[in-house]
Design an enzyme around this catalytic site. Sequence first.
Site, PDB file in Angstrom:
ATOM      1  CB  THR A  98      -8.644  53.333 119.443  1.00 16.02           C
ATOM      2  OG1 THR A  98      -8.427  53.196 118.039  1.00 16.02           O
ATOM      3  CG2 THR A  98      -7.946  54.600 119.933  1.00 16.02           C
ATOM      4  CE  LYS A 173      -6.737  55.859 116.499  1.00 14.53           C
ATOM      5  NZ  LYS A 173      -7.313  55.904 115.196  1.00 14.53           N
ATOM      6  CE  LYS A 248     -12.147  54.383 122.109  1.00 17.97           C
ATOM      7  NZ  LYS A 248     -12.130  53.120 121.399  1.00 17.97           N
TER       8      LYS A 248
END
Length: 299
Positions: A98, A173, A248
């Site tokens: 990611t 995402k 994050k």
Amino acid sequence: MKIAFLGLGHMGLPMAKNLAAAGHEVTGFDVMPAAVDTARGAGLTTAESGTDAATGADVVITMFQTGAQVLDAYRGTDGAAGLLEVAASGALFIDCSTIAVDEARAAHALAEAAGHRSLDAPVSGGVVGAENATLAFMVGGTDEDFEAARPLLEAMGRRVVHCGGAGLGQAAKVCNNMILAVSQIAVAEAFVLGERLGLSHQALFDVASNASGQCWALTTNCPVPGPVPTSPANRDYQPGFAGALMNKDLGLAEHAISATGVEARMGMLAREMYAQYAAGEGASQDFSGIINTIRADSA
Ligand code: NAD
């Protein structure tokens, strides 16, 4: 087909094992020697270095923590060869980490300039999804490269969605996780407000889960114990999806918000609240535990 799988951490190792179990020729590597030992102990073929694993590989899959790690590994550091240099010509690079949308696009550009093909393919589903091969993959890249990768991704996941061109897997995402953060906070605030008004958790759940307040943060990840027995609230907020990881991902959302100039007040507020949550013990607790901060901060 020769596959190199780099990054054998919490997610990467079970993913690599599932690929190998599906009959693919997989060679793994991690910069942490202990991770390589664990992988070897689990029956995975391992290499001495990332470039060893990737030399002559037709497919190179990466599952690292950050975009900088991906770009460094692709290019090589300190004059050493990178993955792009050693892979078979026209290899397919699939980055499942990611990372920021612009970092993913930079990785695509590097791969293309080196004569390779590439996809960004971040996942959701966590370690349990990685172990059970039930991950959801959000994929950015060309139709052709997506179709080439599909059988591999299906060996590691249950849902594989082609989101568009380079970087758009990461875009999906980051947008999804921003919705999740905002909705988890909204659900937590509603439960605390209900408590103050004398409303039982179960009554609020019974109403909202069948009404317009229905969402995953309520019906799967319910932040109070009781209504959903499998939610982290019933096990003292053991993750699940840890506050540190949500923090994050919201950092990546903030980066995308400022790059695009979008007026995302809720997303930015969620970013601020989760940064505070993850600065304390929330880092290792499920992100739904933010309800305890909201309760503690309420007059
Ligand atoms: P992790 O820290 O457990 O694993 C990453 C691994 O990559 C580490 O073992 C590290 O040593 C290795 N690594 C870094 N640079 C390397 C290099 N050049 N060559 C070889 N190995 C290298 O992290 P994780 O929990 O497995 O997460 C991986 C990615 O997946 C992250 O981007 C994370 O945000 C994302 N993600 C994690 C979860 C989760 O629940 N853990 C869920 C969805 C997405």
